[in-house]
Design a protein around this motif. Structure first.
Motif, PDB file in Angstrom:
ATOM      1  N   THR A  93      45.697  38.697  35.899  1.00 36.62           N
ATOM      2  CA  THR A  93      44.750  37.799  35.695  1.00 36.62           C
ATOM      3  C   THR A  93      44.126  38.284  34.369  1.00 36.62           C
ATOM      4  O   THR A  93      43.437  37.763  33.960  1.00 36.62           O
ATOM      5  CB  THR A  93      44.041  38.231  37.507  1.00 36.62           C
ATOM      6  OG1 THR A  93      44.292  38.020  38.304  1.00 36.62           O
ATOM      7  CG2 THR A  93      42.053  38.713  36.829  1.00 36.62           C
ATOM      8  N   LEU A  94      44.020  39.992  34.468  1.00 37.92           N
ATOM      9  CA  LEU A  94      44.134  40.499  32.851  1.00 37.92           C
ATOM     10  C   LEU A  94      44.427  39.445  31.289  1.00 37.92           C
ATOM     11  O   LEU A  94      43.891  39.060  31.115  1.00 37.92           O
ATOM     12  CB  LEU A  94      44.380  41.606  32.871  1.00 37.92           C
ATOM     13  CG  LEU A  94      43.412  42.407  33.926  1.00 37.92           C
ATOM     14  CD1 LEU A  94      44.327  43.790  33.956  1.00 37.92           C
ATOM     15  CD2 LEU A  94      42.547  42.266  34.052  1.00 37.92           C
ATOM     16  N   ALA A  95      46.169  38.901  31.523  1.00 43.00           N
ATOM     17  CA  ALA A  95      46.161  37.890  30.479  1.00 43.00           C
ATOM     18  C   ALA A  95      45.602  36.790  30.432  1.00 43.00           C
ATOM     19  O   ALA A  95      45.012  37.159  29.426  1.00 43.00           O
ATOM     20  CB  ALA A  95      47.655  38.006  30.824  1.00 43.00           C
ATOM     21  N   GLU A 101      39.270  34.933  26.513  1.00 41.89           N
ATOM     22  CA  GLU A 101      38.503  35.392  25.894  1.00 41.89           C
ATOM     23  C   GLU A 101      36.988  35.355  26.019  1.00 41.89           C
ATOM     24  O   GLU A 101      36.018  35.939  25.604  1.00 41.89           O
ATOM     25  CB  GLU A 101      37.473  34.380  24.560  1.00 41.89           C
ATOM     26  CG  GLU A 101      39.184  34.452  24.026  1.00 41.89           C
ATOM     27  CD  GLU A 101      39.069  32.551  21.906  1.00 41.89           C
ATOM     28  OE1 GLU A 101      37.532  33.130  22.124  1.00 41.89           O
ATOM     29  OE2 GLU A 101      39.597  33.347  21.611  1.00 41.89           O
ATOM     30  N   VAL A 102      37.294  36.375  27.432  1.00 39.66           N
ATOM     31  CA  VAL A 102      35.425  36.755  28.677  1.00 39.66           C
ATOM     32  C   VAL A 102      36.287  38.557  28.917  1.00 39.66           C
ATOM     33  O   VAL A 102      35.769  39.195  28.963  1.00 39.66           O
ATOM     34  CB  VAL A 102      35.822  35.620  30.303  1.00 39.66           C
ATOM     35  CG1 VAL A 102      35.292  34.458  29.764  1.00 39.66           C
ATOM     36  CG2 VAL A 102      37.133  36.030  30.932  1.00 39.66           C
ATOM     37  N   LEU A 103      37.580  38.571  28.334  1.00 45.29           N
ATOM     38  CA  LEU A 103      37.818  40.492  28.928  1.00 45.29           C
ATOM     39  C   LEU A 103      38.778  40.609  27.391  1.00 45.29           C
ATOM     40  O   LEU A 103      39.512  39.366  25.995  1.00 45.29           O
ATOM     41  CB  LEU A 103      39.052  40.661  29.995  1.00 45.29           C
ATOM     42  CG  LEU A 103      40.360  41.712  29.114  1.00 45.29           C
ATOM     43  CD1 LEU A 103      38.794  42.686  29.875  1.00 45.29           C
ATOM     44  CD2 LEU A 103      41.132  41.962  30.435  1.00 45.29           C
ATOM     45  N   GLN A 146      30.318  44.475  28.557  1.00 48.21           N
ATOM     46  CA  GLN A 146      30.781  43.106  27.554  1.00 48.21           C
ATOM     47  C   GLN A 146      32.019  41.634  29.022  1.00 48.21           C
ATOM     48  O   GLN A 146      31.252  40.380  28.841  1.00 48.21           O
ATOM     49  CB  GLN A 146      31.147  43.433  26.264  1.00 48.21           C
ATOM     50  CG  GLN A 146      30.923  44.112  25.639  1.00 48.21           C
ATOM     51  CD  GLN A 146      32.293  44.082  24.744  1.00 48.21           C
ATOM     52  OE1 GLN A 146      33.719  44.746  24.794  1.00 48.21           O
ATOM     53  NE2 GLN A 146      31.910  45.649  23.835  1.00 48.21           N
ATOM     54  N   THR A 147      32.354  42.720  29.755  1.00 43.68           N
ATOM     55  CA  THR A 147      33.270  41.032  30.432  1.00 43.68           C
ATOM     56  C   THR A 147      32.201  40.758  31.377  1.00 43.68           C
ATOM     57  O   THR A 147      32.549  39.677  31.747  1.00 43.68           O
ATOM     58  CB  THR A 147      34.696  41.770  31.125  1.00 43.68           C
ATOM     59  OG1 THR A 147      34.931  42.068  29.624  1.00 43.68           O
ATOM     60  CG2 THR A 147      34.887  41.076  32.298  1.00 43.68           C
ATOM     61  N   VAL A 148      31.192  41.033  32.098  1.00 40.23           N
ATOM     62  CA  VAL A 148      30.134  40.685  32.872  1.00 40.23           C
ATOM     63  C   VAL A 148      29.455  39.639  32.343  1.00 40.23           C
ATOM     64  O   VAL A 148      29.224  38.434  32.765  1.00 40.23           O
ATOM     65  CB  VAL A 148      29.790  41.782  33.449  1.00 40.23           C
ATOM     66  CG1 VAL A 148      28.474  41.236  34.712  1.00 40.23           C
ATOM     67  CG2 VAL A 148      30.690  42.831  34.582  1.00 40.23           C
ATOM     68  N   HIS A 153      27.666  34.120  30.607  1.00 39.01           N
ATOM     69  CA  HIS A 153      27.843  33.162  29.844  1.00 39.01           C
ATOM     70  C   HIS A 153      29.066  31.869  29.407  1.00 39.01           C
ATOM     71  O   HIS A 153      27.930  30.656  30.021  1.00 39.01           O
ATOM     72  CB  HIS A 153      27.670  33.788  28.574  1.00 39.01           C
ATOM     73  CG  HIS A 153      28.048  32.472  27.470  1.00 39.01           C
ATOM     74  ND1 HIS A 153      26.162  32.643  26.702  1.00 39.01           N
ATOM     75  CD2 HIS A 153      28.345  32.002  26.322  1.00 39.01           C
ATOM     76  CE1 HIS A 153      26.785  31.287  26.119  1.00 39.01           C
ATOM     77  NE2 HIS A 153      28.100  31.925  25.434  1.00 39.01           N
ATOM     78  N   GLU A 154      30.288  32.176  30.201  1.00 37.04           N
ATOM     79  CA  GLU A 154      31.210  31.057  30.713  1.00 37.04           C
ATOM     80  C   GLU A 154      30.437  30.416  31.401  1.00 37.04           C
ATOM     81  O   GLU A 154      31.034  29.299  31.713  1.00 37.04           O
ATOM     82  CB  GLU A 154      31.957  31.521  30.165  1.00 37.04           C
ATOM     83  CG  GLU A 154      32.744  31.611  29.285  1.00 37.04           C
ATOM     84  CD  GLU A 154      32.674  30.604  28.313  1.00 37.04           C
ATOM     85  OE1 GLU A 154      32.761  29.467  28.793  1.00 37.04           O
ATOM     86  OE2 GLU A 154      32.210  30.764  27.125  1.00 37.04           O
TER      87      GLU A 154
END
Length: 163
Positions: A93-95, A101-103, A146-148, A153-154
Motif C-alpha cells: 500500500t505504501l509503495a 505521489e500521495v505519499l 501532507q499525505t492527508v 486533493h486527488e
C-alpha cells in the motif's frame, strides 16, 4: 468511456478523507500546543509531577498514533481501491501511494510507525529516548498532514472531474 475511478468505492473513500482531515486537525492542535512549550530533558523528567503537561503529551501521542493508523489502514487502502489497485500488505500500500505521489516517502512512514510504538512504550522508562522520539514525531506529523492533503486533493480531482 474510460473510468478514472471505481464509483462503488467513492462513499468509503470520502468518509476516510473526512475522518483523516478531522484527525489531522486534532493532531495539528496537539502538536502546536505541546511544542509551544520549551521541551527538554528536564521537562520530560518532570512529567510525573505535572499531570496537565502529561495529559498534553498523552493527547499528542494518541492523536499521532490514531492518524498514523488511519492513514495506513484506511485512507491509503481505500484510495488504492478507488483507483482500481488492490495492494495486499501495508508495504504494498505504501509503495503504491508513493508511486501515486500521495505519499512522499514510504520509508519515513514506516519509521513513523516504529516511532509510534516507541512513544507508547518508552514513555515511562527512558526520558532521553522518549524526548528524542517526541521531537522526531513532531517532524513526522508533517508527512501525515501532507499525505492527508494529497489524498484529499486527488480524491476531489477524481470525483469532480468531467469524463
Amino acid at each position: 468511456m474510460t473510468l478514472r475511478y471505481l464509483p462503488e468505492h467513492a462513499p468509503a473513500m470520502q468518509q476516510a478523507v473526512e475522518l483523516a482531515q478531522r484527525e489531522a486537525a486534532h493532531l495539528l492542535y496537539s502538536q502546536q500546543t505541546l511544542f509551544a512549550l520549551p521541551i527538554d530533558l528536564a521537562w520530560v523528567n518532570a512529567l510525573g509531577e505535572q499531570p496537565v503537561l502529561a495529559e498534553k503529551v498523552e493527547a499528542f501521542v494518541s492523536r499521532f498514533a490514531r492518524l498514523q493508523d488511519h492513514i495506513g489502514e484506511k485512507l491509503l487502502p481505500r484510495y488504492a481501491a478507488l483507483v482500481g489497485e488492490s495492494p495486499k500488505t501495508l508495504i504494498d500500500t505504501l509503495a503504491f501511494a508513493e508511486r501515486a505521489e500521495v505519499l512522499s516517502d514510504a520509508n519515513t512512514f514506516i519509521a513513523a510507525r516504529r516511532l509510534r510504538n516507541a512513544l507508547v512504550h518508552e514513555y515511562m522508562f527512558d526520558a532521553q529516548v522518549f524526548l528524542d522520539n517526541l521531537l522526531e514525531a513532531r517532524g513526522a506529523c508533517e508527512l501525515f498532514f501532507q499525505t492527508v492533503d494529497a489524498v484529499a486533493h486527488e480524491v476531489d480531482r477524481l470525483l469532480n472531474s468531467k469524463p
